[in-house]
Design a protein around this motif. Structure first.
Motif, PDB file in Angstrom:
ATOM      1  N   SER A  57     -42.362  16.995  77.167  1.00  0.00           N
ATOM      2  CA  SER A  57     -42.606  17.302  78.566  1.00  0.00           C
ATOM      3  C   SER A  57     -41.678  18.507  79.127  1.00  0.00           C
ATOM      4  O   SER A  57     -41.998  18.960  80.184  1.00  0.00           O
ATOM      5  N   ALA A  58     -40.586  18.452  78.478  1.00  0.00           N
ATOM      6  CA  ALA A  58     -39.598  19.555  78.718  1.00  0.00           C
ATOM      7  C   ALA A  58     -40.013  20.907  78.092  1.00  0.00           C
ATOM      8  O   ALA A  58     -39.172  21.542  78.320  1.00  0.00           O
ATOM      9  N   GLY A  59     -40.796  21.039  77.200  1.00  0.00           N
ATOM     10  CA  GLY A  59     -41.112  22.062  76.565  1.00  0.00           C
ATOM     11  C   GLY A  59     -40.259  22.283  75.448  1.00  0.00           C
ATOM     12  O   GLY A  59     -39.968  23.567  75.166  1.00  0.00           O
ATOM     13  N   ALA A  60     -39.313  21.239  74.829  1.00  0.00           N
ATOM     14  CA  ALA A  60     -38.326  21.453  73.992  1.00  0.00           C
ATOM     15  C   ALA A  60     -38.986  20.502  72.738  1.00  0.00           C
ATOM     16  O   ALA A  60     -38.144  19.856  72.087  1.00  0.00           O
ATOM     17  N   LYS A  61     -40.007  20.739  72.342  1.00  0.00           N
ATOM     18  CA  LYS A  61     -40.800  19.914  71.220  1.00  0.00           C
ATOM     19  C   LYS A  61     -39.835  20.208  69.884  1.00  0.00           C
ATOM     20  O   LYS A  61     -39.758  18.899  69.182  1.00  0.00           O
ATOM     21  N   PRO A  62     -39.203  21.315  69.621  1.00  0.00           N
ATOM     22  CA  PRO A  62     -38.093  21.315  68.288  1.00  0.00           C
ATOM     23  C   PRO A  62     -37.290  20.356  68.392  1.00  0.00           C
ATOM     24  O   PRO A  62     -36.647  20.226  67.310  1.00  0.00           O
ATOM     25  N   ALA A  63     -36.831  19.787  69.601  1.00  0.00           N
ATOM     26  CA  ALA A  63     -35.624  19.014  69.570  1.00  0.00           C
ATOM     27  C   ALA A  63     -36.135  17.499  69.339  1.00  0.00           C
ATOM     28  O   ALA A  63     -35.075  16.552  69.291  1.00  0.00           O
ATOM     29  N   ALA A  64     -37.372  17.236  69.287  1.00  0.00           N
ATOM     30  CA  ALA A  64     -38.024  15.925  69.166  1.00  0.00           C
ATOM     31  C   ALA A  64     -37.352  15.218  67.833  1.00  0.00           C
ATOM     32  O   ALA A  64     -37.406  13.821  67.840  1.00  0.00           O
ATOM     33  N   GLU A  65     -36.990  15.870  66.977  1.00  0.00           N
ATOM     34  CA  GLU A  65     -36.445  15.100  65.691  1.00  0.00           C
ATOM     35  C   GLU A  65     -34.812  15.396  65.580  1.00  0.00           C
ATOM     36  O   GLU A  65     -34.329  15.040  64.651  1.00  0.00           O
ATOM     37  N   ARG A  66     -34.177  15.684  66.872  1.00  0.00           N
ATOM     38  CA  ARG A  66     -32.946  15.858  66.428  1.00  0.00           C
ATOM     39  C   ARG A  66     -32.037  15.038  67.553  1.00  0.00           C
ATOM     40  O   ARG A  66     -30.832  15.693  68.065  1.00  0.00           O
ATOM     41  N   ARG A  67     -32.395  14.047  68.042  1.00  0.00           N
ATOM     42  CA  ARG A  67     -31.879  13.286  69.001  1.00  0.00           C
ATOM     43  C   ARG A  67     -30.411  13.270  68.750  1.00  0.00           C
ATOM     44  O   ARG A  67     -29.472  13.334  69.796  1.00  0.00           O
ATOM     45  N   ALA A  68     -30.067  12.437  67.491  1.00  0.00           N
ATOM     46  CA  ALA A  68     -28.572  12.277  67.435  1.00  0.00           C
ATOM     47  C   ALA A  68     -27.769  13.226  67.232  1.00  0.00           C
ATOM     48  O   ALA A  68     -26.630  13.557  67.773  1.00  0.00           O
ATOM     49  N   GLU A  69     -28.182  14.467  66.740  1.00  0.00           N
ATOM     50  CA  GLU A  69     -27.485  15.555  66.679  1.00  0.00           C
ATOM     51  C   GLU A  69     -27.042  16.077  68.320  1.00  0.00           C
ATOM     52  O   GLU A  69     -26.076  16.663  68.376  1.00  0.00           O
ATOM     53  N   ILE A  70     -28.020  16.330  69.006  1.00  0.00           N
ATOM     54  CA  ILE A  70     -28.159  16.944  70.483  1.00  0.00           C
ATOM     55  C   ILE A  70     -27.093  15.953  71.226  1.00  0.00           C
ATOM     56  O   ILE A  70     -26.164  16.257  72.013  1.00  0.00           O
ATOM     57  N   LEU A  71     -27.201  14.547  71.095  1.00  0.00           N
ATOM     58  CA  LEU A  71     -26.407  13.759  71.720  1.00  0.00           C
ATOM     59  C   LEU A  71     -25.219  13.951  71.596  1.00  0.00           C
ATOM     60  O   LEU A  71     -23.839  13.904  72.165  1.00  0.00           O
ATOM     61  N   GLN A  72     -24.689  14.182  70.117  1.00  0.00           N
ATOM     62  CA  GLN A  72     -23.183  14.243  69.645  1.00  0.00           C
ATOM     63  C   GLN A  72     -22.712  15.407  70.257  1.00  0.00           C
ATOM     64  O   GLN A  72     -21.511  15.573  70.462  1.00  0.00           O
ATOM     65  N   ARG A  73     -23.512  16.503  70.204  1.00  0.00           N
ATOM     66  CA  ARG A  73     -23.248  17.760  70.707  1.00  0.00           C
ATOM     67  C   ARG A  73     -22.844  17.689  72.349  1.00  0.00           C
ATOM     68  O   ARG A  73     -21.816  18.363  72.749  1.00  0.00           O
TER      69      ARG A  73
END
Length: 99
Positions: A57-73
């Protein structure tokens, strides 16, 4: 498998004791609400079940499989912006920083 990118920015958009945390990479951008009190801050992030839908919904489909990495960042960068002495706790629905 997604390849981690080294180019990203985490910014706080303050509005008093609340606001937004913006996470940006060259090909995507995500925003999360946060609240701050005298001794803590909480960043509200969709849980595992809602994460993929939120990214789409945010237009960020490439982030869908990277939740843990993004949260840590986000946790690492917000800790630097707030106070290096904060204790960070990541759970299924967000990030808590205790000052």
């Amino acid at each position: 498998m997604a390849t981690p990118l080294s180019q990203y920015v985490v910014e706080l958009e303050n509005a008093g004791y609340s606001g937004w945390v913006a996470y940006r990479e060259p090909a995507l951008a995500l925003r999360f609400a946060y609240e701050r009190s005298l001794n803590s801050a909480y960043i509200y992030i969709p849980g595992d079940d809602q994460w993929a839908s939120y990214c789409r919904s945010a237009g960020a489909k490439p982030a869908a499989e990277r939740r843990a990495e993004i949260l840590q960042r986000i946790a690492t960068e917000v800790k630097k912006l707030q106070t290096a002495a904060a204790v960070v706790q990541i759970n299924d629905f967000g990030i808590e920083l205790l000052f």
